[in-house]
Design a protein around this motif. Structure first.
Motif, short mmCIF file in Angstrom:
data_model
loop_
_atom_site.label_atom_id
_atom_site.label_comp_id
_atom_site.label_asym_id
_atom_site.label_seq_id
_atom_site.Cartn_x
_atom_site.Cartn_y
_atom_site.Cartn_z
N PRO A 22 3.08 1.69 1.65
CA PRO A 22 3.64 2.90 1.92
C PRO A 22 4.37 3.43 1.00
CG PRO A 22 4.56 1.34 3.78
CD PRO A 22 3.26 0.43 2.61
N ARG A 23 4.75 3.04 0.28
CA ARG A 23 6.50 3.10 -0.45
C ARG A 23 5.76 3.69 -1.67
NH1 ARG A 23 11.98 0.74 0.74
NH2 ARG A 23 11.42 -0.39 -1.26
N CYS A 24 5.33 2.34 -2.46
CA CYS A 24 5.25 2.69 -3.90
C CYS A 24 3.34 2.49 -4.23
CB CYS A 24 5.92 1.76 -4.33
SG CYS A 24 5.03 0.05 -4.16
N LYS A 25 2.38 2.53 -3.34
CA LYS A 25 1.52 2.51 -3.21
C LYS A 25 0.58 2.68 -4.09
CE LYS A 25 1.79 6.54 -0.98
NZ LYS A 25 1.92 6.54 0.39
N LEU A 26 1.37 0.73 -3.94
CA LEU A 26 0.53 -0.66 -4.57
C LEU A 26 -0.21 -1.23 -3.82
CD1 LEU A 26 1.13 -0.99 -8.43
CD2 LEU A 26 2.65 -3.31 -6.52
N ILE A 27 -1.12 -1.26 -4.37
CA ILE A 27 -2.99 -2.55 -3.90
C ILE A 27 -1.87 -4.04 -4.22
CG2 ILE A 27 -5.31 -3.07 -3.62
CD1 ILE A 27 -5.55 -1.03 -5.39
N ASN A 28 -1.73 -4.01 -2.44
CA ASN A 28 -1.73 -5.85 -1.58
C ASN A 28 -2.78 -6.07 -1.02
OD1 ASN A 28 1.62 -5.85 -2.06
ND2 ASN A 28 1.34 -4.13 -1.38
N ILE A 29 -2.43 -7.49 -1.16
CA ILE A 29 -3.90 -8.34 -0.52
C ILE A 29 -2.89 -8.28 0.78
CG2 ILE A 29 -2.46 -10.38 -0.65
CD1 ILE A 29 -5.28 -11.85 -0.82
N ARG A 30 -4.31 -8.09 2.24
CA ARG A 30 -4.09 -7.37 3.85
C ARG A 30 -3.12 -8.72 3.68
NH1 ARG A 30 -6.56 -4.02 7.59
NH2 ARG A 30 -5.00 -4.04 8.64
N THR A 31 -2.78 -9.47 4.01
CA THR A 31 -2.66 -10.69 4.15
C THR A 31 -0.70 -11.25 4.28
OG1 THR A 31 -2.32 -12.28 2.09
CG2 THR A 31 -3.52 -12.70 4.29
N ARG A 32 0.01 -10.29 2.60
CA ARG A 32 1.46 -9.87 2.72
C ARG A 32 1.96 -9.39 4.05
NH1 ARG A 32 4.20 -10.42 -1.38
NH2 ARG A 32 3.65 -11.70 -3.64
N ARG A 33 2.88 -9.39 4.09
CA ARG A 33 3.76 -8.59 5.23
C ARG A 33 4.37 -7.57 4.61
NH1 ARG A 33 7.00 -11.96 9.32
NH2 ARG A 33 7.42 -10.39 10.21
N TYR A 34 4.99 -8.19 3.41
CA TYR A 34 5.89 -7.00 2.81
C TYR A 34 5.48 -6.86 0.97
CZ TYR A 34 9.50 -8.14 5.75
OH TYR A 34 9.82 -8.68 6.90
N CYS A 35 5.47 -5.52 0.14
CA CYS A 35 4.96 -5.03 -0.49
C CYS A 35 5.54 -5.91 -1.51
CB CYS A 35 5.55 -4.09 -0.86
SG CYS A 35 5.06 -3.31 -2.75
N ARG A 36 4.52 -6.85 -2.79
CA ARG A 36 4.86 -7.64 -3.90
C ARG A 36 5.70 -7.29 -4.93
NH1 ARG A 36 0.33 -6.37 -8.06
NH2 ARG A 36 -0.63 -5.07 -7.70
N ALA A 37 5.77 -5.76 -4.87
CA ALA A 37 6.66 -5.30 -5.95
C ALA A 37 8.34 -4.68 -5.57
CB ALA A 37 5.71 -3.89 -6.79
N CYS A 38 7.60 -3.28 -4.08
CA CYS A 38 9.55 -3.58 -3.63
C CYS A 38 9.53 -2.98 -2.10
CB CYS A 38 9.13 -1.64 -3.87
SG CYS A 38 7.27 -0.91 -2.37
N ARG A 39 8.93 -4.41 -1.79
CA ARG A 39 9.02 -5.27 -0.77
C ARG A 39 9.67 -3.99 0.50
NH1 ARG A 39 8.68 -10.31 -2.21
NH2 ARG A 39 9.14 -9.94 -4.15
#
Lengths: 259, 354
Positions: free
Chosen positions: B330-347
Motif C-alpha cells: 500500500p505504501r510503495c506499490k511494489l509487488i510482493n508475494i502474498r505470504t509476506r506480511r511486510y513489504c520486501r522493500a519498505c517494510r
C-alpha cells in the motif's frame, strides 16, 4: 509595437440559435494575470475551449504571439505553449497521480533531448511537489479527493511548461483554506522561477472563477462576460464598483433596490 | 566482472524471482522451450506451435483494443492480409519464407494504417462496426480473382518454414516470445525503459485530456494500429507457412472473434492475459476435438468455459490468479508475494493486523 501575446478578435460560437460566445475581443499581455468572470452560462468555459481548440469557433480569430491558431488541434496549441485545465476534473483515473503528470512531461514541448524515463519521472514529481501533492504520486487518481484532483489538474498543465495557462475554475470545490493556498501558489507560479527540475518563465494566466473575493486578490485585470459578450474590462477595483457588472450578476431590479 | 554478474543476479532476483507472477511466466516459457524434449509427439507440437502463433495474434488485439481502447472486431484482417501476401509471394514468385514473413508483416502495417485512418474519426461501437466490415470486403476481393488467390479453396502448397517440425516449433516460439516481450514492454505503464505505456493508457482513459496534455493522439493511434497490424501480420505469415495454405477461412468472423475470446478469458488490458488465454483455451479445445463427440461440441464447450470463468473471475483468469498470489504494497506499490506480511522493500505491513 510587438505583436500582443494572446489576442482574441471577434470570436463567435453559435450552437444552433444559442450564441454562447458572441463577438468577444480581448487581449492578454505576456506578464498578466487576467480573471474572466461572469454569471452562469455567460460563455466563459466555451471561450476557454475555443482558445484551446477543443471547440471550433464559428467565426473570429485567436492569435498567440502573432500567430493565428484559430481552430487548430488541441495538442498543437498546447505544444505552442497554451495549457488548459478543465472545470470538471478529467484525470486518467486508472493511472497513478505521478503518471498522470508524466503524460504531460512526455509531450513534445516538455520533452528534452536525451530524456529518459527517470528524468521524466522526476520532472513529473517536481510539478506535483510544487502543487503540494507529491505524497500522492503513487496512488491511482481514482482514490484521490476532489481538491487534490484540482491541484493535479494544475500540475498536469504546468508540466507542459506553458507560457499561457488557462485555468477553468481552479478554486471550484475547494475549502477556504485550500483556496487561499491555491491562490498563493498561482501567484508564485506567475512570478516564475525554478521549481526543482521544473522551470517556469512565469506563465501569463487567464483564470475563470466564481469565487470573486479570492480571485480579485490575485489577478491584475478582470474581464466580465455576460451572454457571450464582454461588458466590462478593468482592474479588480473598477470592476467591483461597476454598475453593469452588478446588474449582470444580480439583475436590474434588485440592484436598483440596493442603491 | 564479478561485481557486474552479482548485480545482474540481484536485479534478476528483485525483478523476477521476488514476483510470483513472473516466476510462473518464466517457468511456463522454459517448459515451452523444453516441450519437444518432454513430449515429442507431432500433434502436441502442432497444437503448441499454433498456440504460440495465436498468442501473438491475441496479444496484438489486446495491444490495440485493450490498451488503446480502439475496439476492433475485424482483427482477422491484419492476419489474413499478411497470410495471403506471404502465400501469394511464395507460391507465384517463389520468395522464400524468411522474406515473405517480414513482407507479410509490412502488409499488415499497411492494413493497420488503412483501418486506422477512418478510426481517427470514429469511436466505440461505430469503429467496431467499420472494422467488422474490412475482412468481409477482403473475402469478396479474394473471390473475384480465383486464379491468383485460389478463390474459396485458398492457396495450396506454400513452402514450409523449415525442414523439421521441431525446428518450426522453435522458430515460432522464438518469434512469439520476442513479439510478446516487445508488446508487453510497449504497453507497460511502469516500464523503466519505454514511455509509450503511460501514453497509451492515457489515450484510452480520456482522449481530450491526453490532447490537452500536448500528446498528439492521432499519431499515437496510427502508431498503435500499425504496430498491432505488424504483429498480427507476423502471426499471419507464420501461419501461412506453418499450415502451408492460405484460405478465406482465416478472414471469417469467427477468426476475428477468437482473439477477443482468448483475451477476455485471460484478462484484458494485460498482454500476458491474452497469451495465457490462448495457451489454456486453444490446446483444450483442440484436445477435445480428437474425440468424435467433442468435435461437434467444441465451440459450445469453449463458450461454456468462458461463461463460467467470467462469472467467477470477471477480470479474467490471470488477474484472478495474480490477486491470489500477489499483494501490492500500500505504501510503495511494489509487488510482493502474498505470504509476506511486510513489504520486501519498505517494510510497510501489507495487510491490516488481525
Amino acid at each position: 509595437m510587438a505583436a500582443p501575446f494572446l489576442e482574441v478578435e471577434n470570436l463567435c460560437k453559435h450552437f444552433g440559435e444559442l450564441r454562447a460566445v458572441d463577438g468577444a475581443s480581448f487581449h492578454v499581455g505576456q506578464d498578466e494575470m487576467v480573471g474572466l468572470i461572469g454569471p452562469n452560462g455567460a460563455g466563459k468555459t466555451t471561450l476557454m475551449r475555443l482558445i484551446t481548440g477543443i471547440l471550433k469557433p464559428t467565426s473570429g480569430t485567436v492569435r498567440f504571439k502573432g500567430e493565428d491558431i484559430t481552430g487548430q488541434d488541441t495538442a498543437k496549441i498546447v505544444n505552442k505553449g497554451i495549457a488548459p485545465t478543465f472545470q470538471v476534473v478529467k484525470p486518467f483515473r486508472h493511472l497513478p497521480v505521478g503518471a498522470n503528470v508524466m503524460v504531460s512531461c512526455l509531450c513534445p514541448r516538455a520533452k528534452r533531448r536525451g530524456d529518459w524515463v527517470k528524468t521524466v519521472e522526476l520532472r513529473a514529481r517536481d510539478a506535483l511537489e510544487f502543487c503540494g501533492i507529491a505524497d500522492l504520486a503513487l496512488e491511482p487518481a481514482s482514490v484521490v479527493s476532489h481538491g487534490d484532483l484540482k491541484r493535479l489538474e494544475v500540475a498536469r498543465a504546468i508540466a507542459t511548461e506553458p507560457e499561457l495557462l488557462l485555468l477553468d475554475e481552479p478554486f471550484g470545490g475547494l475549502s477556504p483554506a485550500e483556496t487561499e493556498l491555491m491562490g498563493k501558489f498561482l501567484r508564485r507560479l506567475h512570478r516564475g522561477g525554478r521549481f526543482g527540475r521544473l522551470h517556469s518563465e512565469g506563465p501569463a494566466m487567464v483564470i475563470v472563477e466564481h469565487k470573486l473575493s479570492d480571485l480579485m486578490k490575485i489577478v491584475d485585470r478582470v474581464i466580465v462576460l455576460s451572454f457571450g459578450q464582454i461588458i466590462v474590462e478593468g482592474t479588480p477595483d473598477e470592476v467591483v464598483r461597476n454598475k453593469e457588472v452588478i446588474e449582470a450578476y444580480i439583475g436590474k431590479e434588485v440592484s436598483s433596490l440596493v442603491s | 566482472m564479478g561485481s557486474y554478474l552479482y548485480r545482474l543476479y540481484r536485479g534478476f532476483q528483485g525483478e523476477i524471482l521476488a514476483v510470483p507472477g513472473r516466476v510462473i511466466a518464466l517457468i511456463f516459457v522454459t517448459l515451452l522451450f523444453l516441450l519437444p524434449h518432454i513430449i515429442p509427439h507431432p500433434l502436441v507440437l502442432k497444437i503448441f506451435s499454433l498456440a504460440a502463433l495465436f498468442a501473438i495474434f491475441a496479444a496484438s488485439w489486446d495491444f490495440l483494443s485493450g490498451f488503446t481502447g480502439q475496439l476492433n472486431l475485424g482483427h482477422a484482417l491484419f492476419f489474413g492480409v499478411s497470410a495471403y501476401s506471404a502465400a501469394l509471394l511464395n507460391v507465384h514468385l517463389g520468395v522464400p519464407p524468411w522474406a515473405t514473413i517480414p513482407i507479410g508483416a509490412i502488409a499488415g502495417v499497411i492494413a493497420g494504417l488503412l483501418v486506422g485512418i477512418p478510426a481517427l474519426r470514429l469511436r466505440g461501437f461505430y469503429l467496431a462496426l467499420v472494422t467488422l466490415a474490412f475482412p468481409i470486403i477482403l473475402i469478396g476481393v479474394i473471390f473475384v480473382f480465383p486464379d491468383i488467390t485460389g478463390g474459396e479453396l485458398g492457396l495450396f502448397g506454400v513452402d514450409r518454414l523449415s525442414g523439421s517440425r521441431v525446428l518450426d516449433y522453435y522458430i515460432i516460439l522464438l518469434v512469439a516470445t520476442a513479439s510478446i516481450l516487445v508488446m508487453w514492454k510497449l504497453t507497460d505503464g511502469r516500464s523503466k525503459i519505454v514511455r509509450t505505456g503511460v501514453i497509451l493508457h492515457a489515450i484510452r482513459e480520456d482522449e481530450i485530456t491526453a490532447r490537452a496534455s500536448g500528446i498528439n493522439t492521432v499519431r499515437y493511434k496510427l502508431m498503435v494500429f500499425s504496430i498491432s497490424g505488424f504483429f498480427a501480420g507476423v502471426a499471419g505469415g507464420l501461419y501461412a507457412h506453418y499450415i502451408r495454405i492460405a484460405g478465406p477461412s482465416i478472414l471469417e468472423l469467427f477468426f476475428s472473434f477468437q482473439p477477443i475470446i482468448w483475451t477476455i478469458f485471460g484478462g484484458i488490458v494485460t498482454i500476458y492475459g491474452a497469451v495465457a488465454g490462448v495457451f489454456i483455451l486453444y490446446p483444450l479445445v483442440e484436445l477435445v476435438r480428437l474425440h468424435p463427440v467433442g468435435e461437434i461440441y467444441r465451440i459450445v464447450l469453449m463458450v461454456l468455459i468462458l461463461i463460467v470463468v467470467l462469472l467467477f473471475m470477471p477480470q479474467g483468469i490471470t488477474r484472478w490468479v495474480r490477486d491470489h498470489i500477489e499483494e501490492i504494497c500500500p505504501r510503495c506499490k511494489l509487488i510482493n508475494i502474498r505470504t509476506r506480511r511486510y513489504c520486501r522493500a519498505c517494510r510497510a505491513p501489507l495487510r491490516a493486523e488481525k
